[in-house]
Write an enzyme that holds these catalytic residues in place. Structure first.
Site, PDB file in Angstrom:
ATOM      1  N   SER A  18       0.817  -1.211   0.000  1.00 12.80           N
ATOM      2  CA  SER A  18       0.000   0.000   0.000  1.00 12.80           C
ATOM      3  C   SER A  18       0.855   1.267   0.000  1.00 12.80           C
ATOM      4  CB  SER A  18      -0.959  -0.012   1.191  1.00 12.80           C
ATOM      5  OG  SER A  18      -0.259  -0.106   2.413  1.00 12.80           O
ATOM      6  N   ARG A  39       7.579  -7.498  -7.704  1.00  9.73           N
ATOM      7  CA  ARG A  39       8.086  -8.870  -7.778  1.00  9.73           C
ATOM      8  C   ARG A  39       7.032  -9.866  -8.268  1.00  9.73           C
ATOM      9  NH1 ARG A  39      11.331 -11.659  -2.827  1.00  9.73           N
ATOM     10  NH2 ARG A  39       9.312 -11.566  -1.789  1.00  9.73           N
ATOM     11  N   ALA A 147      -1.259   5.466   3.680  1.00 12.47           N
ATOM     12  CA  ALA A 147      -1.417   5.300   2.234  1.00 12.47           C
ATOM     13  C   ALA A 147      -2.865   5.479   1.797  1.00 12.47           C
ATOM     14  CB  ALA A 147      -0.906   3.920   1.818  1.00 12.47           C
ATOM     15  N   LYS A 198       7.189   4.268  17.253  1.00  8.68           N
ATOM     16  CA  LYS A 198       5.765   4.604  17.313  1.00  8.68           C
ATOM     17  C   LYS A 198       4.897   3.394  17.003  1.00  8.68           C
ATOM     18  CE  LYS A 198       5.116   4.808  12.636  1.00  8.68           C
ATOM     19  NZ  LYS A 198       4.020   4.253  11.816  1.00  8.68           N
ATOM     20  N   ASP A 251       3.515  11.324  13.857  1.00 14.68           N
ATOM     21  CA  ASP A 251       3.478   9.941  13.375  1.00 14.68           C
ATOM     22  C   ASP A 251       3.001   8.998  14.476  1.00 14.68           C
ATOM     23  OD1 ASP A 251       3.710   8.026  11.432  1.00 14.68           O
ATOM     24  OD2 ASP A 251       5.893   7.957  11.429  1.00 14.68           O
ATOM     25  N   SER A 261      -4.444   2.185  10.916  1.00 13.20           N
ATOM     26  CA  SER A 261      -3.208   1.725  11.548  1.00 13.20           C
ATOM     27  C   SER A 261      -3.219   0.211  11.732  1.00 13.20           C
ATOM     28  CB  SER A 261      -3.037   2.402  12.913  1.00 13.20           C
ATOM     29  OG  SER A 261      -1.977   1.809  13.634  1.00 13.20           O
ATOM     30  N   ASN A 263      -0.776  -1.481  13.098  1.00 13.48           N
ATOM     31  CA  ASN A 263      -0.207  -1.808  14.412  1.00 13.48           C
ATOM     32  C   ASN A 263      -1.259  -1.694  15.512  1.00 13.48           C
ATOM     33  OD1 ASN A 263       2.845  -2.195  13.976  1.00 13.48           O
ATOM     34  ND2 ASN A 263       2.356  -0.379  12.766  1.00 13.48           N
TER      35      ASN A 263
END
Length: 335
Positions: A18, A39, A147, A198, A251, A261, A263
């Site tokens: 992304s 790839r 993104a 972060k 960030d 997010s 994470n």
């Protein structure tokens, strides 16, 4: 005088996730042609025929005639002056293993917010050690920028980071658009580590949300994460830096709060009772905080920085500590 970037420098992006896809979109705003290493043959052919990435940000349409698309990494690197690395850190080594073209005369820009796992070094450090690229030919692109919002052309902010400020400004010109505002910095070390740390703190926020903690606690958790980040950077690489700037604090905030997010999402699953293995299996994208948690703890063995939040995340992910007890034990260590 610049040390590695001039206005005519040709750009190429390595990766097709992304963020890589968003960066290609950004660069095409300013460049006549952009190289793109993809790839996957299936993805490459789809982009070539339809002008869209079928796996990520599929709503973004590319003018394929302005792309030098290839699954030959050497060809893409050979045709560019600036190589933007945008693959998950865990795949960086295997991706670059396919490269025989020298990198030491290129300007290499990392858009990767992670540590190279087996090496315990940042991407900039790895590129310098493994490929001999001098630090004055290495840059970072970072900041509170998802993104998905770039795809929607929502106003976002990035920081162009190079050892030499002239190069930072030149790199910034490559990525500035009507919807991307750009600031400049020479703090390669600090901003790269901020982008790694972060992710750990955002993962902790996700765990807390999954466990039912409220906004009051999250505010304390995030502010303590910011202080922990500052302590780590000051101990490991003292420099004149403003950690309230968007590339550091901004960030951290967007990664902690945003619906985009990964994470935070990963931590949310842990907080809701998923095992680490099942949470990883369910994620369709890499949560960099998972790898960063282990790497940062190993790096910190040399420095001894007080990092209770990062330690709690490490215990949950790698020592099978129950999320509820790990967060409960953390509460007395926050201020």
């Amino acid at each position: 005088m610049t040390y590695g970037i001039d206005s005519g420098a040709r750009c190429a992006v390595v990766g097709y996730g992304s963020w890589a896809t968003a960066l290609v979109k950004i660069l095409l705003e300013n460049e006549a042609e952009v190289g793109w290493y993809v790839r996957s043959r299936d993805v490459l052919e789809h982009i070539r025929r339809h002008g869209t990435n079928p796996r990520y940000l599929s709503g973004v349409h590319f003018p394929s005639e302005r792309l030098f698309l290839s699954d030959d990494l050497d060809a893409v690197v050979r045709g560019a002056d600036i190589i933007v690395l945008a693959v998950p850190s865990v795949y960086l080594k295997t991706t670059l293993d396919a490269l025989s073209e020298p990198l030491d005369e290129k300007f290499v820009v990392s858009a990767i917010k992670g540590i190279v796992p087996d090496e315990l070094v940042t991407v900039a450090e790895y590129v310098n050690r493994r490929y001999g690229v001098p630090f004055d030919r290495i840059g970072i692109v970072s900041g509170p920028c998802h993104a998905e919002e770039v795809a929607l052309e929502r106003l976002s902010y990035l920081t162009a980071v190079c050892k030499n400020m002239d190069d930072s400004v030149m790199l910034g010109r490559k990525i500035r658009t009507p919807y991307i505002a750009v600031s400049h910095s020479t703090d390669i070390y600090g901003i790269e580590y901020a982008s790694v740390l972060k992710n750990i703190y955002a993962l902790a926020v996700g765990v807390a949300v999954g466990l039912g903690y409220g906004d009051n606690f999250l505010a304390v958790l995030i502010s303590n994460g910011a202080m922990e980040m500052s302590r780590f950077m000051e101990r490991t690489y003292p420099a004149s830096r403003d950690t309230f700037a968007s590339a550091y604090l901004g960030d951290l905030l967007v990664t902690s709060y945003s619906q985009f997010s990964r994470n935070r999402r990963f931590g949310l699953m842990i907080g809701k009772g998923y095992s680490v293995a099942s949470a990883r299996a369910e994620m369709n994208m890499v949560a960099e905080g998972y790898y960063a948690a282990e790497c940062v703890m190993k790096i910190n063995e040399r420095h001894g920085v007080e990092m209770p939040i990062a330690s709690a995340v490490y215990d949950m992910l790698y020592r099978e500590a129950p999320a509820a007890s790990a967060l409960a034990s953390l509460t007395d260590k926050l201020v």
